[in-house]
Each structure stands twice: as structure tokens, then as C-alpha cells.
Design a protein around this motif. Sequence first.
Motif, PDB file in Angstrom:
ATOM      1  N   HIS A 397       0.815  -1.217   0.000  1.00  0.00           N
ATOM      2  CA  HIS A 397       0.000   0.000   0.000  1.00  0.00           C
ATOM      3  C   HIS A 397       0.849   1.267   0.000  1.00  0.00           C
ATOM      4  N   THR A 398       2.003   1.206   0.626  1.00  0.00           N
ATOM      5  CA  THR A 398       2.910   2.356   0.658  1.00  0.00           C
ATOM      6  C   THR A 398       4.240   1.918   1.235  1.00  0.00           C
ATOM      7  N   GLN A 399       5.301   2.692   0.938  1.00  0.00           N
ATOM      8  CA  GLN A 399       6.606   2.433   1.531  1.00  0.00           C
ATOM      9  C   GLN A 399       6.957   3.483   2.583  1.00  0.00           C
ATOM     10  N   ASP A 400       6.002   4.356   2.856  1.00  0.00           N
ATOM     11  CA  ASP A 400       6.233   5.439   3.813  1.00  0.00           C
ATOM     12  C   ASP A 400       5.562   5.100   5.145  1.00  0.00           C
ATOM     13  N   GLN A 401       6.304   5.253   6.249  1.00  0.00           N
ATOM     14  CA  GLN A 401       5.778   4.861   7.560  1.00  0.00           C
ATOM     15  C   GLN A 401       4.550   5.682   7.957  1.00  0.00           C
ATOM     16  N   LYS A 402       4.624   6.983   7.775  1.00  0.00           N
ATOM     17  CA  LYS A 402       3.479   7.825   8.162  1.00  0.00           C
ATOM     18  C   LYS A 402       2.243   7.504   7.320  1.00  0.00           C
ATOM     19  N   GLU A 403       2.461   7.256   6.037  1.00  0.00           N
ATOM     20  CA  GLU A 403       1.331   6.907   5.183  1.00  0.00           C
ATOM     21  C   GLU A 403       0.739   5.559   5.590  1.00  0.00           C
ATOM     22  N   LEU A 404       1.593   4.625   5.968  1.00  0.00           N
ATOM     23  CA  LEU A 404       1.112   3.305   6.383  1.00  0.00           C
ATOM     24  C   LEU A 404       0.179   3.448   7.589  1.00  0.00           C
ATOM     25  N   ILE A 405       0.571   4.280   8.549  1.00  0.00           N
ATOM     26  CA  ILE A 405      -0.274   4.526   9.724  1.00  0.00           C
ATOM     27  C   ILE A 405      -1.583   5.184   9.298  1.00  0.00           C
ATOM     28  N   ARG A 406      -1.480   6.159   8.398  1.00  0.00           N
ATOM     29  CA  ARG A 406      -2.690   6.868   7.953  1.00  0.00           C
ATOM     30  C   ARG A 406      -3.629   5.931   7.199  1.00  0.00           C
ATOM     31  N   PHE A 407      -3.069   5.059   6.365  1.00  0.00           N
ATOM     32  CA  PHE A 407      -3.921   4.134   5.603  1.00  0.00           C
ATOM     33  C   PHE A 407      -4.621   3.136   6.534  1.00  0.00           C
ATOM     34  N   ALA A 408      -3.908   2.636   7.539  1.00  0.00           N
ATOM     35  CA  ALA A 408      -4.534   1.718   8.497  1.00  0.00           C
ATOM     36  C   ALA A 408      -5.635   2.439   9.272  1.00  0.00           C
ATOM     37  N   ASP A 409      -5.386   3.700   9.599  1.00  0.00           N
ATOM     38  CA  ASP A 409      -6.382   4.493  10.314  1.00  0.00           C
ATOM     39  C   ASP A 409      -7.624   4.718   9.448  1.00  0.00           C
ATOM     40  N   GLU A 410      -7.415   5.022   8.161  1.00  0.00           N
ATOM     41  CA  GLU A 410      -8.546   5.202   7.247  1.00  0.00           C
ATOM     42  C   GLU A 410      -9.346   3.911   7.115  1.00  0.00           C
ATOM     43  N   ALA A 411      -8.634   2.785   7.056  1.00  0.00           N
ATOM     44  CA  ALA A 411      -9.323   1.500   6.958  1.00  0.00           C
ATOM     45  C   ALA A 411     -10.156   1.238   8.208  1.00  0.00           C
ATOM     46  N   MET A 412      -9.614   1.591   9.369  1.00  0.00           N
ATOM     47  CA  MET A 412     -10.347   1.368  10.612  1.00  0.00           C
ATOM     48  C   MET A 412     -11.613   2.219  10.657  1.00  0.00           C
ATOM     49  N   TYR A 413     -11.530   3.472  10.238  1.00  0.00           N
ATOM     50  CA  TYR A 413     -12.715   4.330  10.279  1.00  0.00           C
ATOM     51  C   TYR A 413     -13.697   4.003   9.163  1.00  0.00           C
ATOM     52  N   THR A 414     -13.221   3.351   8.104  1.00  0.00           N
ATOM     53  CA  THR A 414     -14.144   2.868   7.074  1.00  0.00           C
ATOM     54  C   THR A 414     -15.071   1.821   7.664  1.00  0.00           C
ATOM     55  N   ILE A 415     -14.512   0.964   8.485  1.00  0.00           N
ATOM     56  CA  ILE A 415     -15.316  -0.128   9.028  1.00  0.00           C
ATOM     57  C   ILE A 415     -16.277   0.339  10.109  1.00  0.00           C
ATOM     58  N   LYS A 416     -15.998   1.471  10.749  1.00  0.00           N
ATOM     59  CA  LYS A 416     -16.913   1.979  11.766  1.00  0.00           C
ATOM     60  C   LYS A 416     -18.254   2.368  11.170  1.00  0.00           C
ATOM     61  N   ALA A 417     -18.270   2.606   9.855  1.00  0.00           N
ATOM     62  CA  ALA A 417     -19.528   2.976   9.205  1.00  0.00           C
ATOM     63  C   ALA A 417     -20.457   1.781   9.044  1.00  0.00           C
ATOM     64  N   ASP A 418     -19.915   0.568   9.223  1.00  0.00           N
ATOM     65  CA  ASP A 418     -20.730  -0.641   9.062  1.00  0.00           C
ATOM     66  C   ASP A 418     -20.750  -1.397  10.387  1.00  0.00           C
ATOM     67  N   THR A 419     -21.878  -1.428  11.057  1.00  0.00           N
ATOM     68  CA  THR A 419     -21.963  -1.989  12.403  1.00  0.00           C
ATOM     69  C   THR A 419     -21.730  -3.491  12.437  1.00  0.00           C
ATOM     70  N   LYS A 420     -21.871  -4.166  11.300  1.00  0.00           N
ATOM     71  CA  LYS A 420     -21.695  -5.611  11.293  1.00  0.00           C
ATOM     72  C   LYS A 420     -20.265  -6.027  10.961  1.00  0.00           C
ATOM     73  N   SER A 421     -19.446  -5.086  10.550  1.00  0.00           N
ATOM     74  CA  SER A 421     -18.098  -5.417  10.097  1.00  0.00           C
ATOM     75  C   SER A 421     -17.130  -5.505  11.262  1.00  0.00           C
ATOM     76  N   SER A 422     -16.009  -6.164  11.026  1.00  0.00           N
ATOM     77  CA  SER A 422     -15.019  -6.350  12.076  1.00  0.00           C
ATOM     78  C   SER A 422     -13.644  -5.838  11.671  1.00  0.00           C
ATOM     79  N   TYR A 423     -13.230  -6.089  10.425  1.00  0.00           N
ATOM     80  CA  TYR A 423     -11.935  -5.576   9.984  1.00  0.00           C
ATOM     81  C   TYR A 423     -12.010  -5.211   8.504  1.00  0.00           C
ATOM     82  N   PHE A 424     -11.060  -4.372   8.105  1.00  0.00           N
ATOM     83  CA  PHE A 424     -11.073  -3.892   6.719  1.00  0.00           C
ATOM     84  C   PHE A 424      -9.626  -3.670   6.277  1.00  0.00           C
ATOM     85  N   MET A 425      -9.294  -4.206   5.110  1.00  0.00           N
ATOM     86  CA  MET A 425      -7.976  -4.041   4.531  1.00  0.00           C
ATOM     87  C   MET A 425      -7.971  -2.810   3.627  1.00  0.00           C
TER      88      MET A 425
END
Length: 432
Positions: A397-425
Motif C-alpha cells: 500500500h505504501t513504503q512510507d511509515q506515516k502513510e502506512l499509519i494513515r492508511f490503516a487508520d482510514e481503513a479502521m474508520y471505514t469499518i466503523k460505518a458498518d456496524t456488522k463489520s469487524s476488519y477492513f484491509m
Amino acid sequence: MQQFFDSYLSEGLKMIRLFDYVDDLVFLMKVEPRGISYQYINQAVKDILLFDESKINKTLQEIISNKEEADLLHAQYMQVATSREPVKFIHELVNPTRKFIGDTTLYPVLNEDRTCLYILAIVKDITEKYQLEQKLRENEERYRLIAENSLDVIKLISPEGIIDYVSPSSEEIVGFQPSDYLGHHFSEFLADEDKNRIVQSFEEVALLAKPITVEVKHRHQQGHFIWMEIIATPVLKDGQVTQVVTSARDISERMEYREKLAKMAFHDYLSGLPNRRLFEDRLNMALRHASRHGERVGLILLDGRNFKRINDTYGHEVGDEVIVKIARRLEQSVREVDTVARLGGDEFAIVLPELIKESDAIRIAERIVQVFEEPCVINGYTIEFKVDLGIAVYPDHTQDQKELIRFADEAMYTIKADTKSSYFMYGTTTLV
């Protein structure tokens, strides 16, 4: 002041209370363009030096009337700030009624970019020991009388390292009778990993006739090792070193305290997990290793659902127990090489080094989700606690450490929109 300890030492643990209960003098000094200023003094400083809170935010030069002494201390602090390494020295301190000898160690406190903004000074009052050693150099017979009543372990050692005399206090401190030492080389009683270093230091004392202070692990008669601080002082006759006097005291508590300080600088006080600083360091190390070996690194950011409701319903004590339960369940769900960290509140991060493919990270996420299917039972309450996981993978997804953290964070907040979901890549379109 509390904000400093919160940010740099324990992220919430009120360290200032610990310093007020130690016998040593403790100063927290700030490195500023205008000089080295006092930011905190513990109760021992107030009692012994008769300092009060009016000294806070003032510089060494403003407090110490003797300009030469102030300049010398300033130079020692600046050496620590520049080298970012501890400095140890002995100097004289004065209050309005008396003066005493202080054994001082300056410890740099570094921020995230390794800049030394603060320095922690710990001063031990060694006036009696210092005066004793001065007298011992002048009169060995007087030395023997005093040494036999000393609480420290005092030895006379030949320039070749052979022990000629040991004070009776050795039996109480390390379990050995004085006779057990006689005729033996002093290094026989040290931990193997310390022997070469201490023998070399002793040889310098014998050759250069300069006193030293060392910290070493000394063997106890029962087989374990205890930490001891040893001051070695040469005894001269006609300009030659004829003996070395060593004075050793048990500093196991001090070393335990120092280890706790070091741990609290990089670990969360509640869960015991690595904190944000250590997490970022571990992630950086994993990325560099993966870059060299052509591997992947997974990053999972995890956040709880309705954690505020748990605190509001059951109280903060139960909420803290939930955090600890989360920490233990996460540790049980990952591999030994993985790092589980608490970033704050109910937010956690997991570094997954040495991955072969993305699906390896998904399997670990699935294990975590499964573990949290079981409710927590705390103080008789059955508490269901669900989590949302966001996953990002280096270098997919990226070779940059800060971007990697940001992408994981975006994935986590994507899943908060769906109450039945548990994880998101990150980068996928399917919610799981």
C-alpha cells in the motif's frame, strides 16, 4: 511540570510523587537559550538545601552565587545536552548552615527526535563517606576501626587485585565472611559479564592513581547477584599506589527504580504494553528489516466500540480493567515477533513483521475478531466489547511509515460505518 512527566516518562503516571519519597536530591532542569533552569525540585532538595518553589524557572547562574561553581555546573549540564549521554561527578553543595559532598548523576531526557530538552539530576549525599575516605588515606589504623563499624562493604585490595582485608559488614550485605575473600582476586565475586570492564577500570586506578565509581553485579553467598556501587580510591606512598580502598553499597533498589523509569518512558502505565513512542520505533525497525529482506510488514490499528458507554455505565475502574483485558487478549492473539501497543484510550496498534503475503495479516485479524466474541467478566459484570480493525501492508500500500499509519487508520474508520463489520484491509472494497 506534570505535563512533562505525562509526555516523556509515563503518559499519565504521576511520577512526581515517587521523587518526593526518595532520599536523594532530585532536580529536573530545562535546557534553554538563557541557561539551565530549574523546573522541579523534590522534598529532599527543600529539606537539605533549604530551596523553595521560588527557585523554579530560574537559571543556575541566578541561584548559585559563586560564579565559578555556577559556570562549572552549567558546563556539565551542557555536556549532557550535547552528548545525550549521562554524566557523573562529585562536587560540593552548600546551604546557609553547612556544606556537603554530592555524588551527582545527570541523565538526559530526550524527545522523539532525540533532542535533549530536559536533564534529570540525582544527587546522593556522600559527605560522611567522602570524609571517611579522606581520613583513611592518612591513617590506615584509624581506617580499620571505622571500617569495621561501617554499613558499607569496605575492602583493601593490592595493586594486583588480591583482597587483603574486608569489613565485617560483608556478611550482612552479601553473605560472605571476611575470611572468604582473603587471598582471592576481587573479580572472582563479580558477574561474568562485568569482569573484564571492572578489571580494566581497577588497573586504571592502580596505574593512574585516580579514584573511580562503578556499578556492578556482585555475587551473593546464596548464589544470586545484587547490584553494588563501588568507589575505588588509591592509597599512595612515595607517589606509588600501595593499595586500593573500595567502599561498596547495595544499590539494588536504586537500579530497580532506574529500570522502572526507563520502562515507563516507553510503556503504557495501565496495560504494560509499549506506548506510542516505542510502537513507532518498532514499526520503523520492522520496515527497515523488511526493506533489506524483501518482506512485508502488516499494521493493524484497533479501536473499541462504545468504550465511553462502558465507563459511563460501570465506572472508570471497570473501564480500566477492560483496557487490561483487551491488552492481554491481543497479546494472546498474535505471534511472538509481533508488537502490540496502546496508543491511548481504547486505541491499540499491532506491528506484524516478516509477513509473506497480505493474507497473513488477515489471518491474524480474524483471530483477534474471534477472541473478542467472548464477553469480559469484570466485578460480576458481563461486558460485551467489540473492536474495529484497520489493516495496511508495507510495501503493497505504501513504503512510507506515516502513510502506512494513515492508511490503516482510514481503513479502521471505514469499518466503523458498518456496524456488522469487524476488519477492513486498506485498498479493498469488501467489508468483512
